[in-house]
Design a protein around this motif. Structure first.
Motif, mmCIF file in Angstrom:
data_model
loop_
_atom_site.group_PDB
_atom_site.id
_atom_site.type_symbol
_atom_site.label_atom_id
_atom_site.label_comp_id
_atom_site.label_asym_id
_atom_site.label_seq_id
_atom_site.Cartn_x
_atom_site.Cartn_y
_atom_site.Cartn_z
ATOM 1 N N GLY A 145 0.817 -1.208 0.000
ATOM 2 C CA GLY A 145 0.000 0.000 0.000
ATOM 3 C C GLY A 145 0.844 1.249 0.000
ATOM 4 N N GLY A 146 0.221 2.351 0.374
ATOM 5 C CA GLY A 146 0.953 3.609 0.422
ATOM 6 C C GLY A 146 0.170 4.730 -0.219
ATOM 7 N N ALA A 147 0.819 5.846 -0.408
ATOM 8 C CA ALA A 147 0.182 7.014 -1.004
ATOM 9 C C ALA A 147 1.264 7.944 -1.551
ATOM 10 N N SER A 148 0.815 8.920 -2.326
ATOM 11 C CA SER A 148 1.750 9.862 -2.945
ATOM 12 C C SER A 148 1.312 11.293 -2.654
ATOM 13 N N GLY A 149 2.235 12.197 -2.758
ATOM 14 C CA GLY A 149 1.897 13.607 -2.600
ATOM 15 C C GLY A 149 2.840 14.476 -3.409
ATOM 16 N N HIS A 150 2.443 15.691 -3.629
ATOM 17 C CA HIS A 150 3.218 16.642 -4.424
ATOM 18 C C HIS A 150 3.209 17.968 -3.689
ATOM 19 N N VAL A 178 6.565 13.219 -3.000
ATOM 20 C CA VAL A 178 6.837 12.327 -1.869
ATOM 21 C C VAL A 178 5.963 11.085 -2.030
ATOM 22 N N GLU A 179 6.585 9.937 -1.871
ATOM 23 C CA GLU A 179 5.888 8.651 -2.011
ATOM 24 C C GLU A 179 6.104 7.857 -0.729
ATOM 25 N N VAL A 180 5.070 7.175 -0.285
ATOM 26 C CA VAL A 180 5.225 6.240 0.827
ATOM 27 C C VAL A 180 4.746 4.882 0.350
#
Lengths: 85, 130
Positions: A79-84, B73-75
């Protein structure tokens, strides 16, 4: 003991040692830059905290199957997520 | 004209803070934490997944990838890690990191992100009832 010798041993030598030790402690951090600041062109080497000893080269030895599965492939439940920003 | 960073991305103090945050996070959550800061080789998400797969224990690892030039940014969470750290909780940590990064605090954002992820992953203490 001559007064000058007493002065040297009791005050000047400790003061000199204090100065030398202080310089040795603070000089390395004074020589460093402030780190990356926004707006700068990124020239830094990649840093991997808690990564494999081989660093980024380790990803070349990873099985493609282990990479392909996961959130986007579904198998391992990655899983996880991304951001900018 | 854009300024050029003359040295490393982090000072030795910042590096120590990130190391400490990772150690504390691992103690609190019993997960493995890893942080990569640098330019991605290609698309950021697939690159982050490749890095995650190269870790010693990917299933219980949490990887944060920060790409400063791309401002991404990636998690990535492994299968086991995801059971205690769902994607919504990861998004909250990313929000905290984004605001720090936007304010120019790269190291502080990384530390805050690691701390938040660990807090979300912290399991409630089991109490023996017998």
């Amino acid at each position: 003991m001559a007064p000058f010798h007493a002065l040297l041993i009791l005050f000047l030598l400790p003061a000199g040692l204090f100065l030398v030790i202080t310089l040795l402690v603070y000089l390395p951090s004074m020589r460093h830059s402030e780190g990356y600041q926004p707006g700068q062109v990124w020239r830094g080497e990649p840093e991997w905290f808690g990564g494999p000893r081989k660093g980024v080269e380790a990803i070349d030895e990873t099985e493609p199957a282990a990479v392909g599965s996961g959130r986007d492939g579904g198998e391992s439940g990655r899983g996880g997520a991304s951001g900018h920003w | 004209m854009a300024r050029v960073a003359t040295g490393d991305a982090f000072t030795s103090t910042q590096r120590a803070e990130i190391d400490r945050a990772i150690r504390d996070a691992e103690t609190v959550s019993r997960l493995e934490f890893s942080v990569y800061v640098g330019r991605s080789d290609g698309e950021t998400r697939p690159f982050a997944q490749r890095l995650h797969a190269a870790l010693a224990a990917p299933a219980r690892s949490v990887l944060i990838v920060v790409d400063p030039p791309a401002r991404i940014v990636e998690v990535v969470t492994g299968g086991e890690a995801r059971r205690v750290l769902d994607d919504e909780e990861v998004k909250l940590a990313i929000l905290a990191m984004q605001s720090a990064f936007a304010a120019g605090d790269l190291a502080g954002g990384v530390v805050r992100g690691v701390q938040q992820l660990a807090e979300h992953a912290r399991k409630p203490q089991l109490r023996h009832t017998d």
